[in-house]
Design an enzyme around this catalytic site. Structure first.
Site, PDB file in Angstrom:
ATOM      1  N   TYR A 202       0.863  -1.180   0.000  1.00 35.09           N
ATOM      2  CA  TYR A 202       0.000   0.000   0.000  1.00 35.09           C
ATOM      3  C   TYR A 202       0.894   1.223   0.000  1.00 35.09           C
ATOM      4  O   TYR A 202       1.853   1.300   0.766  1.00 35.09           O
ATOM      5  CB  TYR A 202      -0.885  -0.008   1.250  1.00 35.09           C
ATOM      6  CG  TYR A 202      -1.754   1.213   1.424  1.00 35.09           C
ATOM      7  CD1 TYR A 202      -1.476   2.146   2.423  1.00 35.09           C
ATOM      8  CD2 TYR A 202      -2.845   1.448   0.595  1.00 35.09           C
ATOM      9  CE1 TYR A 202      -2.282   3.270   2.595  1.00 35.09           C
ATOM     10  CE2 TYR A 202      -3.647   2.573   0.762  1.00 35.09           C
ATOM     11  CZ  TYR A 202      -3.349   3.481   1.768  1.00 35.09           C
ATOM     12  OH  TYR A 202      -4.146   4.597   1.927  1.00 35.09           O
TER      13      TYR A 202
ATOM     14  N   ASP B 228       9.458   3.300  -1.378  1.00 36.87           N
ATOM     15  CA  ASP B 228       8.443   3.944  -0.545  1.00 36.87           C
ATOM     16  C   ASP B 228       8.774   3.641   0.918  1.00 36.87           C
ATOM     17  O   ASP B 228       8.436   2.578   1.445  1.00 36.87           O
ATOM     18  CB  ASP B 228       7.045   3.437  -0.903  1.00 36.87           C
ATOM     19  CG  ASP B 228       5.984   4.056   0.014  1.00 36.87           C
ATOM     20  OD1 ASP B 228       4.801   3.709  -0.142  1.00 36.87           O
ATOM     21  OD2 ASP B 228       6.360   4.854   0.901  1.00 36.87           O
TER      22      ASP B 228
ATOM     23  N   LYS C   4       5.368   9.606   8.210  1.00 37.05           N
ATOM     24  CA  LYS C   4       5.252   9.038   9.561  1.00 37.05           C
ATOM     25  C   LYS C   4       6.340   9.568  10.520  1.00 37.05           C
ATOM     26  O   LYS C   4       6.228  10.679  11.025  1.00 37.05           O
ATOM     27  CB  LYS C   4       5.242   7.516   9.470  1.00 37.05           C
ATOM     28  CG  LYS C   4       3.984   6.987   8.719  1.00 37.05           C
ATOM     29  CD  LYS C   4       3.957   5.487   8.641  1.00 37.05           C
ATOM     30  CE  LYS C   4       2.872   5.018   7.696  1.00 37.05           C
ATOM     31  NZ  LYS C   4       1.551   4.868   8.327  1.00 37.05           N
TER      32      LYS C   4
HETATM   33  P1  KE4 Z   1      -0.624   8.487   4.395  1.00 32.36           P
HETATM   34  O1  KE4 Z   1      -1.261   9.140   3.199  1.00 32.36           O
HETATM   35  O2  KE4 Z   1      -1.597   7.615   5.159  1.00 32.36           O
HETATM   36  O3  KE4 Z   1       0.120   9.483   5.293  1.00 32.36           O
HETATM   37  O4  KE4 Z   1       0.537   7.520   3.861  1.00 32.36           O
HETATM   38  C1  KE4 Z   1       0.225   6.554   2.901  1.00 32.36           C
HETATM   39  C2  KE4 Z   1       1.255   5.435   2.951  1.00 32.36           C
HETATM   40  C3  KE4 Z   1       2.223   5.380   1.967  1.00 32.36           C
HETATM   41  N1  KE4 Z   1       3.164   4.415   1.964  1.00 32.36           N
HETATM   42  C4  KE4 Z   1       3.198   3.477   2.940  1.00 32.36           C
HETATM   43  C5  KE4 Z   1       4.266   2.419   2.902  1.00 32.36           C
HETATM   44  C6  KE4 Z   1       2.245   3.498   3.984  1.00 32.36           C
HETATM   45  O5  KE4 Z   1       2.290   2.545   4.957  1.00 32.36           O
HETATM   46  C7  KE4 Z   1       1.244   4.487   3.994  1.00 32.36           C
HETATM   47  C8  KE4 Z   1       0.161   4.553   5.068  1.00 32.36           C
HETATM   48  N2  KE4 Z   1       0.126   3.474   5.990  1.00 32.36           N
HETATM   49  C9  KE4 Z   1      -1.141   3.165   6.601  1.00 32.36           C
HETATM   50  C10 KE4 Z   1      -0.884   2.092   7.654  1.00 32.36           C
HETATM   51  N3  KE4 Z   1      -0.913   0.809   7.128  1.00 32.36           N
HETATM   52  C11 KE4 Z   1      -1.828   4.372   7.181  1.00 32.36           C
HETATM   53  C12 KE4 Z   1      -2.963   4.053   8.119  1.00 32.36           C
HETATM   54  C13 KE4 Z   1      -4.280   4.469   7.561  1.00 32.36           C
HETATM   55  O6  KE4 Z   1      -4.479   4.332   6.330  1.00 32.36           O
HETATM   56  O7  KE4 Z   1      -5.113   4.933   8.374  1.00 32.36           O
END
Ligand code: KE4
Length: 423
Positions: free
Chosen positions: A142, A237, A265
């Site tokens: 993801y 990523d 993060k």
């Molecule tokens: P955000 O747009 O959520 O800040 O980041 C997206 C993203 C991009 N790349 C990786 C490897 C990520 O893990 C994420 C977001 N991770 C999820 C947790 N599995 C965010 C939690 C959520 O969607 O509420």
């Protein structure tokens, strides 16, 4: 009704599903999401006053635990000078300089407000730089919710058993090629067939959105070699792995220099901050210098930048990652010992400060193997741990996170609780 139940009912009136991000709704594990009111160190308290040892840490950012004094003080100090200017500030230079010092693959970096913005921008940049459209990603990974990435995505989408999203035009999805993670023959075959059309590979170098799955050395090498040989870019990523798995990120562990890296993060310390960056010749294509457009009202927000700088200054201190990795290993070694002792399919692994725990005989190496894990058994375990005051990620398809504020005694308590539940 509990306060959590009352709040969840209220939330659903004006917020779809009662949450602002789907995985929070407990859709995969069932039951009522916990509404948190306060966090301190490794602990969070919910609306019913119950305390939990937190292994989610806001999905990774809180590597220093909740409300770390240095971070709070930096945020308060910055906020007193104003929340946002929509104009450059010196702190953004300090953070950009620090990120480029800490990650040698970054010649330049652009600050944005979320991981999704970072990956979306990096993909647009890769397409603009190469003049090509095809994007390669991997099943179970993801990378945020930009249209071209919601194709067999992991995290919330995988959790909902919905490996692609409505609303993504077929024309967009057609440019995204999805392969099995760790499948070197499939990757080689794709590049042999379409290498000249591929703009980039985007990969979670340690996958954390289908639970934790590690990339094999062969897979890591193949991605770097095939992109180089075919004029495509390699995008690491590291939104989740960045400054989480190691001070030098996953690219440091892998000894790989990606062409572009996305971060998020940890670098925001819990505030909305992310970044993308990489080779000078590629970043030179970014507006206002070049033809690839990207922008953001709150990009480089001074309060978020203050939280990020305070966080990165703490994690750079000597021994930080040795301590964090040791605590995380104490947890996963303990989980493995419990699985062995009880003779049940229960195992775990860690990379730096992130971990995976599985109801399976052995560690998974792909999305298909993750899907073989006993999800029903995880869900029962999740709720028993929740009732016992341990907050795990509310999905069998997520990684967990330890902070430096977790003490060995907290982890030992978690292991004792685990034994009592699984016995
Ligand atoms: P955000 O747009 O959520 O800040 O980041 C997206 C993203 C991009 N790349 C990786 C490897 C990520 O893990 C994420 C977001 N991770 C999820 C947790 N599995 C965010 C939690 C959520 O969607 O509420």
């Amino acid at each position: 009704m509990t306060q959590n139940e009352i709040l969840f009912a209220r939330a659903q009136r004006h917020i779809p599903g009662g949450v602002n991000s789907p995985v929070r709704a407990f859709g995969s594990v069932g039951g009522t999401p916990r509404f948190f009111v306060r966090g301190e160190g490794p602990y969070v308290w919910d609306a019913d006053g119950k305390r939990y040892t937190d292994y989610v840490g806001s999905w990774g950012p809180l590597i220093l635990g909740h409300a770390h004094p240095a971070v709070i003080e930096a945020v308060e100090r910055a906020a007193r000078n104003g929340l946002s200017f929509g104009a450059p500030t010196e702190a953004e230079i300090d953070l950009a300089d620090l990120l480029c010092e800490m990650l040698p693959s970054l010649a330049q970096v652009r600050l944005v407000s979320s991981g999704t913005e970072a990956t979306m921008s990096a993909i647009r940049l890769a397409r603009g730089f190469t003049g090509r459209n095809k994007l390669v990603k991997f099943e179970g990974c993801y990378h945020g919710h930009a249209d071209s990435l919601l194709v067999k995505a992991g995290s919330g989408l995988l959790t909902f058993g919905n490996p692609s999203s409505a609303g993504v035009p077929a024309a967009v999805a057609n440019d995204t090629l999805v392969l099995p993670y760790n499948d070197v023959p499939a990757l080689k075959a794709l590049f042999a067939a379409s290498g000249s059309e591929i703009a980039a590979i985007i990969v979670e170098p340690v996958a954390g959105n289908m639970n934790l799955v590690q990339a094999s050395p062969e897979f890591i090498r193949a991605m770097r070699q095939l992109t180089q040989q075919n004029g495509a870019l390699l995008i690491y990523d590291e939104v989740m792995t960045g400054f989480r798995v190691d001070l030098h990120c996953a690219q440091g562990l892998h000894n790989i220099t990606p062409d572009l890296t996305t971060l998020g993060k940890v670098i925001g310390g819990g505030m909305p901050l992310a970044a993308f960056g990489g080779r000078a010749d590629i970043m030179a294509k970014m507006a206002p210098l070049g033809p690839v457009y990207q922008a953001g009202t709150l990009s480089g927000n001074p309060v978020a930048v203050a939280a990020g700088l305070a966080t990165l200054n703490e994690i750079r201190k000597s021994g930080f990652f040795e301590d964090l990795s040791s605590k995380t290993r104490q947890l996963t070694d303990g989980f493995n010992a419990i699985g062995q002792e009880l003779g049940i399919p229960f195992c775990a692994q860690s990379v730096g400060g992130m971990f995976g725990v599985y109801f399976a005989e052995q560690l998974p190496h792909s999305y298909a193997e993750v899907m073989q894990c006993d999800r029903a058994r995880f869900n029962a375990f999740f709720h028993a741990m929740l009732d016992a005051g341990v907050y795990l990620a509310p999905s069998a398809f997520e990684a967990g996170f330890v902070s430096t504020t977790h003490q060995k005694s907290d982890i030992q308590q978690t292991l004792t609780t685990t034994t009592n539940i699984l016995r």
